[in-house]
Design a protein around this motif. Structure first.
Motif, PDB file in Angstrom:
ATOM      1  N   UNK A  64       0.852  -1.186   0.000  1.00 26.22           N
ATOM      2  CA  UNK A  64       0.000   0.000   0.000  1.00 26.22           C
ATOM      3  C   UNK A  64       0.883   1.230   0.000  1.00 26.22           C
ATOM      4  N   UNK A  65       0.491   2.214  -0.803  1.00 24.90           N
ATOM      5  CA  UNK A  65       1.283   3.434  -0.948  1.00 24.90           C
ATOM      6  C   UNK A  65       0.460   4.650  -0.546  1.00 24.90           C
ATOM      7  N   UNK A 108       4.664   7.010  -1.918  1.00 21.63           N
ATOM      8  CA  UNK A 108       5.618   6.386  -1.009  1.00 21.63           C
ATOM      9  C   UNK A 108       5.043   5.094  -0.453  1.00 21.63           C
ATOM     10  N   UNK A 109       5.877   4.056  -0.347  1.00 16.72           N
ATOM     11  CA  UNK A 109       5.436   2.796   0.262  1.00 16.72           C
ATOM     12  C   UNK A 109       5.153   3.033   1.739  1.00 16.72           C
ATOM     13  N   UNK A 110       3.987   2.571   2.193  1.00 11.66           N
ATOM     14  CA  UNK A 110       3.608   2.739   3.591  1.00 11.66           C
ATOM     15  C   UNK A 110       3.742   1.413   4.334  1.00 11.66           C
ATOM     16  N   UNK A 111       3.078   0.361   3.847  1.00 16.88           N
ATOM     17  CA  UNK A 111       3.214  -0.958   4.451  1.00 16.88           C
ATOM     18  C   UNK A 111       2.918  -2.041   3.423  1.00 16.88           C
ATOM     19  N   UNK A 112       3.381  -3.247   3.731  1.00 13.58           N
ATOM     20  CA  UNK A 112       3.191  -4.409   2.867  1.00 13.58           C
ATOM     21  C   UNK A 112       2.603  -5.532   3.698  1.00 13.58           C
ATOM     22  N   UNK A 125       7.035   0.533   6.047  1.00 11.27           N
ATOM     23  CA  UNK A 125       8.112   1.226   5.348  1.00 11.27           C
ATOM     24  C   UNK A 125       8.208   2.697   5.742  1.00 11.27           C
ATOM     25  N   UNK A 126       7.309   3.163   6.563  1.00 13.49           N
ATOM     26  CA  UNK A 126       7.261   4.592   6.874  1.00 13.49           C
ATOM     27  C   UNK A 126       7.171   4.774   8.381  1.00 13.49           C
ATOM     28  N   UNK A 127       7.841   5.757   8.900  1.00 10.69           N
ATOM     29  CA  UNK A 127       7.892   6.011  10.340  1.00 10.69           C
ATOM     30  C   UNK A 127       6.484   6.264  10.886  1.00 10.69           C
TER      31      UNK A 127
END
Length: 123
Positions: free
Chosen positions: A31-32, A37-41, A68-70
């Protein structure tokens, strides 16, 4: 004569036995954000065994998730075989991703998503 019978026995046995093969099924979805930007997979993986064009064993269903994101985290993940059939089977991961702060003293969830990912396998 003995060697002829031995070779004949080996040939007959080799044709009648069928070795089972182990396989691994996997599926992933990333998911972007709106800006790309990639957020999570979310991912799921499971092992199964095929013998004579039939699925005969299901093992090791596991959830494979990453952020993938803080600020993003994953909780309540569960992976399992939800349907076990000889001609078709289904593997599922149910996970909850959330954005916020989660410590021993403070829990603040700003945004959360309950996501399900399925993978159907055939022999």
């Amino acid at each position: 004569v003995f060697s002829f019978i031995f070779v004949l026995t080996l040939l007959l046995c080799a044709q009648t036995t069928s070795a089972a093969s182990f396989r691994t099924a996997s599926a992933y979805r990333t998911y972007k954000s709106i800006v790309g930007l990639k957020v999570f997979t979310i991912g799921v993986r499971g092992d199964y065994k095929v013998s004579k064009k039939k699925i005969v064993n299901w093992e090791n269903a596991r959830a494979i998730n990453s952020t993938h994101y803080i600020g993003w985290s994953c909780k309540k993940k569960s992976a399992k075989w939800v349907y076990k059939g000889a001609k078709s089977s289904k593997l599922r991961n149910n996970s909850q991703f959330y954005y916020g702060l989660n410590t021993q003293w403070v829990k603040l969830n700003i945004q959360s998503y309950d996501i399900e990912l399925n993978k159907t396998v055939k022999p």
